[in-house]
Design a protein around this motif. Structure first.
Motif, PDB file in Angstrom:
ATOM      1  N   PRO A  92       0.797  -1.227   0.000  1.00  0.00           N
ATOM      2  CA  PRO A  92       0.000   0.000   0.000  1.00  0.00           C
ATOM      3  C   PRO A  92       0.827   1.273   0.000  1.00  0.00           C
ATOM      4  O   PRO A  92       0.322   2.334  -0.367  1.00  0.00           O
ATOM      5  CB  PRO A  92      -0.837  -0.114   1.282  1.00  0.00           C
ATOM      6  N   SER A  93       2.103   1.188   0.434  1.00  0.00           N
ATOM      7  CA  SER A  93       2.920   2.399   0.515  1.00  0.00           C
ATOM      8  C   SER A  93       4.396   2.034   0.519  1.00  0.00           C
ATOM      9  O   SER A  93       4.770   0.886   0.775  1.00  0.00           O
ATOM     10  CB  SER A  93       2.597   3.192   1.788  1.00  0.00           C
ATOM     11  N   GLY A  94       5.240   3.037   0.277  1.00  0.00           N
ATOM     12  CA  GLY A  94       6.676   2.827   0.347  1.00  0.00           C
ATOM     13  C   GLY A  94       7.136   2.510   1.757  1.00  0.00           C
ATOM     14  O   GLY A  94       8.051   1.700   1.958  1.00  0.00           O
ATOM     15  N   THR A  95       6.528   3.149   2.751  1.00  0.00           N
ATOM     16  CA  THR A  95       6.876   2.879   4.142  1.00  0.00           C
ATOM     17  C   THR A  95       6.568   1.431   4.500  1.00  0.00           C
ATOM     18  O   THR A  95       7.387   0.739   5.115  1.00  0.00           O
ATOM     19  CB  THR A  95       6.123   3.838   5.087  1.00  0.00           C
ATOM     20  N   SER A 243       3.355   0.537  -3.876  1.00  0.00           N
ATOM     21  CA  SER A 243       4.753   0.214  -4.104  1.00  0.00           C
ATOM     22  C   SER A 243       4.842  -1.281  -4.354  1.00  0.00           C
ATOM     23  O   SER A 243       3.876  -2.019  -4.129  1.00  0.00           O
ATOM     24  CB  SER A 243       5.609   0.582  -2.883  1.00  0.00           C
ATOM     25  N   CYS A 244       6.004  -1.730  -4.800  1.00  0.00           N
ATOM     26  CA  CYS A 244       6.209  -3.156  -4.985  1.00  0.00           C
ATOM     27  C   CYS A 244       7.530  -3.542  -4.338  1.00  0.00           C
ATOM     28  O   CYS A 244       8.542  -2.853  -4.515  1.00  0.00           O
ATOM     29  CB  CYS A 244       6.225  -3.518  -6.464  1.00  0.00           C
ATOM     30  N   LEU A 245       7.509  -4.604  -3.571  1.00  0.00           N
ATOM     31  CA  LEU A 245       8.707  -5.158  -2.952  1.00  0.00           C
ATOM     32  C   LEU A 245       9.107  -6.398  -3.732  1.00  0.00           C
ATOM     33  O   LEU A 245       8.259  -7.249  -4.027  1.00  0.00           O
ATOM     34  CB  LEU A 245       8.423  -5.520  -1.494  1.00  0.00           C
ATOM     35  N   VAL A 246      10.385  -6.511  -4.082  1.00  0.00           N
ATOM     36  CA  VAL A 246      10.855  -7.674  -4.836  1.00  0.00           C
ATOM     37  C   VAL A 246      12.024  -8.335  -4.122  1.00  0.00           C
ATOM     38  O   VAL A 246      12.760  -7.696  -3.361  1.00  0.00           O
ATOM     39  CB  VAL A 246      11.278  -7.286  -6.275  1.00  0.00           C
ATOM     40  N   GLY A 247      12.181  -9.631  -4.369  1.00  0.00           N
ATOM     41  CA  GLY A 247      13.259 -10.407  -3.775  1.00  0.00           C
ATOM     42  C   GLY A 247      13.120 -11.853  -4.185  1.00  0.00           C
ATOM     43  O   GLY A 247      12.461 -12.172  -5.189  1.00  0.00           O
ATOM     44  N   THR A 248      13.697 -12.759  -3.420  1.00  0.00           N
ATOM     45  CA  THR A 248      13.549 -14.187  -3.708  1.00  0.00           C
ATOM     46  C   THR A 248      12.131 -14.638  -3.396  1.00  0.00           C
ATOM     47  O   THR A 248      11.390 -13.962  -2.670  1.00  0.00           O
ATOM     48  CB  THR A 248      14.535 -15.012  -2.869  1.00  0.00           C
ATOM     49  N   ARG A 249      11.758 -15.805  -3.919  1.00  0.00           N
ATOM     50  CA  ARG A 249      10.423 -16.332  -3.636  1.00  0.00           C
ATOM     51  C   ARG A 249      10.244 -16.567  -2.137  1.00  0.00           C
ATOM     52  O   ARG A 249       9.176 -16.292  -1.580  1.00  0.00           O
ATOM     53  CB  ARG A 249      10.205 -17.637  -4.405  1.00  0.00           C
ATOM     54  N   GLU A 250      11.271 -17.094  -1.497  1.00  0.00           N
ATOM     55  CA  GLU A 250      11.188 -17.358  -0.053  1.00  0.00           C
ATOM     56  C   GLU A 250      11.005 -16.061   0.719  1.00  0.00           C
ATOM     57  O   GLU A 250      10.181 -15.970   1.645  1.00  0.00           O
ATOM     58  CB  GLU A 250      12.452 -18.080   0.414  1.00  0.00           C
ATOM     59  N   PHE A 251      11.765 -15.035   0.336  1.00  0.00           N
ATOM     60  CA  PHE A 251      11.672 -13.734   0.993  1.00  0.00           C
ATOM     61  C   PHE A 251      10.276 -13.134   0.817  1.00  0.00           C
ATOM     62  O   PHE A 251       9.660 -12.642   1.778  1.00  0.00           O
ATOM     63  CB  PHE A 251      12.738 -12.801   0.432  1.00  0.00           C
TER      64      PHE A 251
END
Length: 399
Positions: A92-95, A243-251
């Motif tokens: 929902p937000s960058g924070t 916003s979108c957070l990206v990383g590994t599938r596990e993360f």
């Protein structure tokens, strides 16, 4: 159904009703709002969806994001792909994105997060690292005034057997930071060292789009040094929310659970994801114009004799009102009284995709007028600050 119950229900329904478009409510005009936004330098968070963005977004799917929302899943997969990561999660937000990223990395205290002392996660997220993750924060002040360096990270990181200190478990960088671009070669050097110590790297990339647009560097290359990256749609790209957070599938699997825990599990997000998709396609190409307009603003200020405290590398420029004998409150007050008002917020000037060139011209004209008045009244610009120190800059900032 009894007549009494039916009447009671009708009464409750009447009390619940709200028609925000009714002429009996205070009038509002979105065309006027858009005009005001075109003349607002406070932040790029105030950009608003265009009618075209809304029209596109209404074609999005109607799923439930806690269960299955097709448009949102497509957006998450796309952002993961262009950043070179395995998975993404709409936030929902960058924070929320930053704080859930930290919480997902941090498993068992004691631990510390190392970042720039100006970083959003440190100054503008309400102490979230301590509250949500129980993390200490190690803020670094870069000697070069621009970005923290590998040597400073080496000196600031805590690792080893000394039990007096909370070990560093995440190094968080921000790009851009106050509109300035973090040199990629320094990012890579920091990342290599940090990872050699088994420590995670997070990027607050709220305005990473500006870096990509300005330098021509792909999102994948900019994201590669990091274990997780947060990218914002509602600032430079002008989407309404998200916003979108990206990383590994596990993360991301862990982050999805924490998003629910934090109260960020959303429902019909398709229209928001659709807006973000429109922004990626239609608004990202507008960023070079934003940067050119910011440089015009900086050049105009310098020609008037205004001191620049942080240069126009992308969408922001910071200036010193005291260098022409005034202060930010006077400038803001006079700007608000123009026949076509300007909206200001301290030393930081933020240009965005909906900023008009006329607003820049009018701001520079006002500054030139004030500078002349002060000079005519006897103000002489000092060649050095008191005690040889740079004057503290007053910044009123919200994201």
């Amino acid at each position: 159904m009894s007549a009494t119950l039916e009447k009671a229900r009708d009464t409750v329904a009447d009390l619940v009703k709200l028609d925000i478009l009714s002429a009996t409510t205070p009038a509002f005009d979105n065309d006027i709002t858009r005009k005001q936004i075109a003349r607002t330098f406070i932040s790029d968070t105030i950009t608003v969806p265009t009618k075209e963005m809304y029209a596109y977004a209404t074609l999005s799917s109607l799923g439930d994001d806690v269960y299955h929302e097709p448009t949102t899943l497509e957006l998450e997969a796309h952002i993961a792909k262009i950043t070179g990561k395995e998975a993404g999660l709409f936030m929902p937000s960058g924070t929320a994105s930053n704080q859930i990223a930290l919480r997902s990395h941090l498993k068992q205290p004691p631990y510390a997060v190392l970042c720039d002392h100006r970083a959003h996660i440190y100054k503008y997220e309400a102490g979230g690292a301590g509250f949500h993750s129980g993390a200490a924060v190690t803020p670094l002040i870069p000697k070069n005034g621009h970005h923290i360096t590998l040597d400073e990270v080496k000196a600031g990181m805590i690792y080893g057997p000394d039990v007096h200190f909370a070990p560093t478990e995440v190094v968080a960088l921000e790009n851009t930071l106050n509109g300035t671009i973090f040199p990629q070669e320094e990012v890579i050097a920091i990342s290599n060292f940090v990872h050699s110590k088994g420590v995670k790297m997070h990027l607050d990339g709220a305005r990473i789009w500006h870096v990509a647009a300005e330098t021509g560097t792909s999102l994948e290359e900019l994201s590669r040094p990091f274990d997780s990256v947060s990218l914002c749609f509602s600032k430079g790209l002008g989407a309404p929310i998200g916003s979108c957070l990206v990383g590994t599938r596990e993360f991301i699997s862990r982050a999805r659970r924490l998003r629910k825990l934090f109260g960020g599990g959303m429902r019909q997000t398709g229209i928001l994801a659709g807006s973000a998709a429109y922004a990626l396609t239609q608004n990202f190409p507008l960023l070079p114009r934003v940067h050119a307009l910011t440089r015009k603003l900086e050049k105009g200020l310098e020609e008037i004799g205004v001191g620049i405290t942080s240069r126009a590398e992308t969408c922001m420029v910071f200036y010193d009102a005291y260098s022409i004998g005034t202060d930010y409150d006077e400038i803001a007050e006079r700007a608000s009284k123009l026949s076509d008002p300007l909206h200001l917020g301290g030393s930081r000037l933020v240009v965005h995709i909906q900023t008009s060139e006329q607003a820049v011209d009018d701001f520079l004209a006002l500054i030139a007028e004030i500078a002349k008045e002060k000079k005519d009244a006897g103000f002489v610009k000092p060649t050095t600050q008191a005690n040889g120190l740079v004057r503290d800059v007053y910044v009123r900032r919200s994201n």
